[in-house]
Design an enzyme around this catalytic site. Structure first.
Site, PDB file in Angstrom:
ATOM      1  N   HIS A 302       0.887  -1.375  -0.107  1.00  0.00           N
ATOM      2  CA  HIS A 302       0.045  -0.124  -0.095  1.00  0.00           C
ATOM      3  C   HIS A 302       0.975   1.416   0.022  1.00  0.00           C
ATOM      4  CE1 HIS A 302      -3.585   2.011   0.414  1.00  0.00           C
ATOM      5  NE2 HIS A 302      -3.486   2.675   1.653  1.00  0.00           N
ATOM      6  N   GLU A 313       2.527  -1.048   8.034  1.00  0.00           N
ATOM      7  CA  GLU A 313       2.382  -2.088   7.055  1.00  0.00           C
ATOM      8  C   GLU A 313       3.858  -3.143   6.978  1.00  0.00           C
ATOM      9  OE1 GLU A 313       1.489  -2.779   2.239  1.00  0.00           O
ATOM     10  OE2 GLU A 313       1.927  -0.502   2.943  1.00  0.00           O
ATOM     11  N   LYS A 334       2.863   3.748  -5.825  1.00  0.00           N
ATOM     12  CA  LYS A 334       2.665   4.971  -5.454  1.00  0.00           C
ATOM     13  C   LYS A 334       3.818   5.973  -5.519  1.00  0.00           C
ATOM     14  CE  LYS A 334      -1.336   3.979  -2.615  1.00  0.00           C
ATOM     15  NZ  LYS A 334      -1.230   2.432  -2.419  1.00  0.00           N
ATOM     16  N   HIS A 339      -1.221   8.595  -4.988  1.00  0.00           N
ATOM     17  CA  HIS A 339      -2.178   7.716  -4.171  1.00  0.00           C
ATOM     18  C   HIS A 339      -3.609   7.992  -4.947  1.00  0.00           C
ATOM     19  CE1 HIS A 339      -4.544   5.364  -1.657  1.00  0.00           C
ATOM     20  NE2 HIS A 339      -4.032   5.983  -0.534  1.00  0.00           N
ATOM     21  N   PHE A 398      -8.943   4.346   4.873  1.00  0.00           N
ATOM     22  CA  PHE A 398      -9.426   5.014   6.122  1.00  0.00           C
ATOM     23  C   PHE A 398     -10.705   4.282   6.904  1.00  0.00           C
ATOM     24  CE2 PHE A 398      -8.002   9.669   5.163  1.00  0.00           C
ATOM     25  CZ  PHE A 398      -6.748   9.370   5.586  1.00  0.00           C
TER      26      PHE A 398
END
Length: 421
Positions: A302, A313, A334, A339, A398
């Site tokens: 991520h 992570e 990313k 993102h 989120f």
């Protein structure tokens, strides 16, 4: 649940290319698609950079009347779906349309429509608000427009789990085929939130990087990371039941062999501090696939470039992989495109498929300063070439949403091995 699911088509709209070949060429070149925002004046904004899609013309993918009835996030989804369907050589007229479904999500929908019509409301009154405002802005319209454009009459869903949206959408499409809800699913994520409210809102949350250097703004796992960079675009894949794809005699790009989804149940923005939720999602995906930690070749993290995400992570990967954590290669797409929120996981899964196909793992571009707490192999000294069998894509959203998808390089020999069991 023993139905096997494969990927037969992919489409992408990204800050470094508006097709999968263009995107992958950008990946091979370590191209950074982040620059100063051009859509509006950033005077007074702390965050001034974004990964904007460049040179996109909706009329190249749909007629102009249809395009006018879609906001940008829906246009991106339709464009990526068109590319994916064409690569898969999927002819809807030759299929039962009620067995071809859609699972395309967006984390936010259209902030542009909300901002535009709110201004009109203030200036001209409620009678002048666009009567199409609601169907233009709501998140499910990406799935709806894809289904309408291509005549997909099967299951149509819109998963909204913030930054995990794309991964959950593909994962739930995978499950839909496994449990016989569909034979084919068009799945992925799309987003276009580079708007004044989008940038201001994430800035107020202190989630964005305020760096003005495009090469040192999105720097996952780097000790100097200070926030993510907003990106936009779409990633769409065509998923098929294996026998269905084989009957059509189309090239199979990869096989999905595991999917894990969990909730941290911890905090609305921060991941669980011990990485337990993300770890369990990876564990579930690997368990379903029967893949051991030492067998994993690549994790597309991520990797947002925020302090908490990258640290937690890393802890999650260590929790799952144990002694093998230091041996698995990890990188963040990313670092090149920013993102993409609801589209991130879908585009990153496409990256995983290409990595297995082409035998190349891209680096975490822009990484310079080692963080003692993030001490795994983030592929920081250039890309890695080789033969890779398994790739895992992680997404964390989120609200505590975690999702992991595990793919395997497809070969005909795996079919004969399965038949022999």
């Amino acid at each position: 649940m023993n139905r096997r699911v494969v990927i037969t088509g992919m489409g992408a709209v990204t800050p470094i290319g508006n097709s999968v070949p263009e995107f992958w060429n950008g990946i091979l070149a370590n191209k950074v698609g982040i620059d100063r925002i051009t859509r509006f004046s950033v005077e007074g904004y702390k965050a001034k950079l974004a990964g904007e899609v460049k040179g996109f013309e909706a009329k190249a993918y749909m007629d102009s009347r249809a395009a006018r009835r879609m906001e940008r996030f829906s246009q991106y989804a339709v464009a990526a779906a068109k590319e994916a369907i064409e690569q898969a050589k999927l002819c809807i007229e030759e299929e039962d349309p009620y067995r071809v479904g859609t699972a395309v999500g967006s984390g936010i929908g259209s902030l542009e429509a909300m901002e535009r019509e709110h201004q009109r409301l203030l200036e001209k009154g409620p009678g002048r608000v666009n009567p199409l405002l609601v169907p233009l802005m709501i998140t499910n319209m990406a799935a709806g427009n894809v289904a309408i454009q291509f005549g997909l009459k099967g299951k149509s869903i819109n998963v909204v789990t913030a930054c995990a949206t794309g991964t959950h959408s593909i994962g739930e499409a995978y499950r839909s085929i496994q449990c016989k809800d569909a034979e084919v699913m068009i799945a992925g994520g799309t987003e276009s939130a580079v708007t004044p409210l989008g940038i201001a809102g994430f800035s107020a949350l202190t989630a964005l990087s305020f760096s003005e250097d495009p090469l040192r703004a999105s720097i996952p796992f780097d000790k100097e990371r200070n926030g993510f960079v907003m990106g936009e675009g779409a990633g769409i894949v065509v998923l098929e039941e294996l026998e269905h794809a084989k009957k059509r005699k189309v090239p199979i790009l990869a096989e999905i062999v595991g999917y894990g989804a969990t909730s941290d149940a911890f905090h609305i923005t921060s991941p669980a501090e011990d990485g337990s939720g993300a770890a369990k999602a990876m564990e579930y995906a690997m368990g379903e696939a029967g893949v051991l930690p030492e067998q994993m070749d690549y994790i597309n993290a991520h990797g947002t470039s925020t302090h908490h995400n990258d640290l937690f992570e890393t802890l999650a990967i260590k929790k799952v992989f144990g002694e093998s954590a230091s041996k698995v290669r990890i990188s963040s797409t990313k670092s090149m495109i920013g993102h993409l929120l609801g589209a991130a996981g879908a585009v990153e899964l496409i990256t995983c498929v290409k990595s297995l196909q082409e035998g190349y793992i891209h680096p975490t571009v822009g990484y310079q300063v080692k963080d003692e707490e993030c001490d795994l192999d983030y592929v920081t000294s250039g890309g890695v070439h080789g033969e890779f069998q398994y790739a895992l894509s992680n997404s964390l959203g989120f609200g505590g949403h975690n999702a992991s998808i595990l793919i395997k390089r497809y070969s005909d020999s795996s079919d004969s091995e399965t038949d022999a069991i």
